[in-house]
Design a protein around this motif. Structure first.
Motif: not given
Lengths: 334, 267
Positions: A4-7, B52-57
């Protein structure tokens, strides 16, 4: 399947925070190691040659990094002004009359400026000071020393080559030793003789050891001397007494010699005065004559009354004693 | 737009005309990005999602690559330094190489391969399925929503990944040094970081941001120019990766020159 976006936001936040922490950690580490955040004092030195020194190279004092080179520029007759920043905390220990020289932090290491020397009485390093320049050992100097060593090495190896050639050709003592069979035989015989001599020496040593063991036995004079403290003390006392007696005898002989040398002493007079000697001789002759006359007088006195009876009784007693002795001896004889 | 003038004639030659038009379109695309990035709305949620897609993944891939790079580079450098009896210089050598060049370059190339192709394919498929036009019809600025968010995400996340790659690479190098010279982590880091300065660290981060921007903008450009159905999507993804890598190397050369120039001023 994305969370989810929050996480996602939390994860991105943590990720970014860690990255920023790494960046700050890197900045602080570099700043600490390069002393970026410490106060510094700007000083300079003018060199004739800096040997590849660059901006950012380190400054060492007593083997400790105390600053960095900040600028290099030409001045006057192709001299090089080196501007340096030295940690303010280190200036407490660096005298103003110290010297600077360009060196290296290893055989193939980076160039550095070394601060050295300085008197304890001199004031401490301050902002704007210009340091004296010391003589630096450049790479060329090192290579020159290497070249001299090479030449020496060449001379040594040339000599060794000649020596080994002589050895191979049988020249010289060692060469003959190597090549001359007769000499080698003699050397072998000498070595054999030495071996025998050492064997005999060993045997003699064993005998000496045995002899020493016997001497050390209890009851023998050497043993008592070595082991019996009473005998040793008595012997010491005897030797001491002998020394004292000898000293007294020496003193007496010295006295006699003095008396002999003194012509006025009785002994000196007797030994040295010829007239006194003649008188003494005459006196002795007179005494001899007197004693002869006295003997005749006493002989005559024995045959006169009242002494005549006494001497006859004495003669009879002696005759009786002689007879008793003879009879006793004849009884004892079987 | 084809490689012809208004009446369809070739101006110089077909390939040169196409290259010039591509440069023009690319420059216009970049110019539009800088126009759009400052204007609201900012689509923060979409930016975070792309981060999130670029960094964490990408983190697991960067971790593995960085660690292996650190170990292998140290292992390969050891014999050369050992020939001079200078294995104590390994931490300095590895730190300089990783911070100045390897970490940003490796991170950017991996992002170009993974993120660039992903963005190119995603935007390409949206383009050929007319989802982009649908967004325009829905009063959503597709450039703002698709390009700006993704490019910002790559621009922000590639420097973060670069720092992370540097740390992991240094740790890999330390493992190798520790195994051979039994050096402590403190002495390794001290020896390594004593040879680099703020310029190295700063240029590394800036360089990574430039690489990230290039990867994002090039992937978006090729994705939004996709045509001819699924084949066009594939071509867009491939072109994104190839062009990103090419641009990254060109930028590397230019940034190194700028670095050398700045270093001459004592920075």
């Amino acid at each position: 399947m994305s969370p989810p976006p929050q996480r996602q936001a939390v994860i991105v936040g943590v990720f970014t925070t860690i990255a920023i922490a790494i960046l700050i950690g890197g900045i602080l580490t570099i700043g600490d190691l390069n002393d970026t955040f410490t106060r510094k004092v700007q000083v300079s030195a003018v060199f004739d040659e800096v040997g590849g020194l660059q901006r950012g190279d380190n400054i060492w004092f007593s083997g400790v990094k105390v600053g960095v080179v900040t600028e290099l520029r030409f001045q006057g007759d192709a001299q090089v002004v080196v501007e340096m920043k030295v940690d303010e905390a280190a200036t407490e220990f660096i005298a103003r009359d110290c010297q600077a020289r360009v060196s290296s932090d290893g055989l193939i290491g980076s160039r550095i400026v070394v601060l050295y020397g300085g008197s304890a009485e001199a004031p401490r390093l301050e902002e704007g000071d210009e340091l004296e320049v010391g003589v630096a050992l450049s790479t060329d100097d090192i290579m020159r020393v290497f070249q001299e060593n090479n030449e020496n090495l060449l001379a040594i190896t040339t000599d060794l080559k000649g020596i080994s050639g002589d050895l191979a050709k049988g020249r010289g003592t060692l060469g003959r030793l190597l090549e001359d069979e007769l000499m080698s035989t003699q050397v072998a015989e000498t070595v054999t003789s030495l071996s025998l001599a050492s064997e005999e020496a060993r045997t003699m040593g064993a005998s000496m050891s045995s002899f020493a063991g016997k001497l050390n036995r209890e009851g023998t004079l050497p043993g008592d001397l070595v082991n019996d403290t009473t005998s040793y003390a008595a012997l010491t006392r005897t030797v001491t007494s002998l020394e004292q007696a000898g000293a007294r005898a020496s003193t007496m002989v010295d006295g006699l010699a003095t008396a002999v040398d003194d012509p006025l002493s009785p002994l000196g007079t007797l030994l040295r005065d010829r007239a006194a000697g003649a008188d003494l001789k005459q006196t002795l002759e007179q005494v001899n004559q007197g004693s002869a006359l006295l003997s005749e007088d006493l002989e005559a006195l024995q045959h006169t009354f009242p002494l005549k009876g006494y001497f006859r009784r004495q003669a009879r007693k002696a005759e009786k004693a002689e007879k008793a002795e003879k009879s006793k001896k004849s009884d004892e004889t079987p | 737009m084809g490689a012809h003038d208004e009446v369809g004639r070739t101006v110089i030659s077909t390939s040169i005309d196409r290259l010039a038009l591509g440069v023009h379109d690319g420059a216009a695309f970049v110019g539009r990005f800088f126009k759009e990035v400052a204007r609201p709305p900012y689509h923060l949620r979409e930016i975070i999602h792309q981060c999130y897609e670029v960094g964490y993944r990408t983190l697991p891939l960067i971790t593995l690559t960085g660690l292996i790079t650190g170990i292998v580079f140290t292992k390969q450098s050891r014999p050369s330094l050992a020939a001079f009896g200078a294995t104590s210089w390994l931490p300095s050598l590895i730190t300089i190489a990783l911070i100045r060049s390897l970490a940003p370059l490796i991170t950017a190339l991996i992002c170009a391969g993974k993120v660039g192709s992903s963005i190119g394919a995603e935007l390409g498929s949206m383009k050929v399925t007319e989802q982009v036009e649908a967004m325009e019809v829905s009063a959503i600025n597709p450039f703002k929503y698709l390009v700006v968010t993704r490019t910002l995400a790559t621009t922000l996340m590639v420097p973060a990944l670069t720092l992370y790659c540097g740390v992991v690479g240094l740790f890999g190098s330390f493992l190798n040094v520790r195994g051979n010279e039994a050096a402590s982590l403190a002495s390794f880091l001290k020896s390594g970081f004593s040879t680099i300065g703020f310029l190295d660290l700063g240029s590394s981060v800036v360089k990574a941001a430039v690489y990230g921007f290039s990867v994002g903008i090039i992937a978006c450009y090729h994705g939004l120019r996709a045509t001819s159905g699924t084949q066009g999507v594939g071509r867009a993804a491939t072109a994104s990766v190839v062009m990103s890598m090419f641009v990254i190397f060109v930028e590397e050369v230019l940034i190194v020159q700028v670095n050398v120039w700045l270093r001459g001023y004592g920075l």
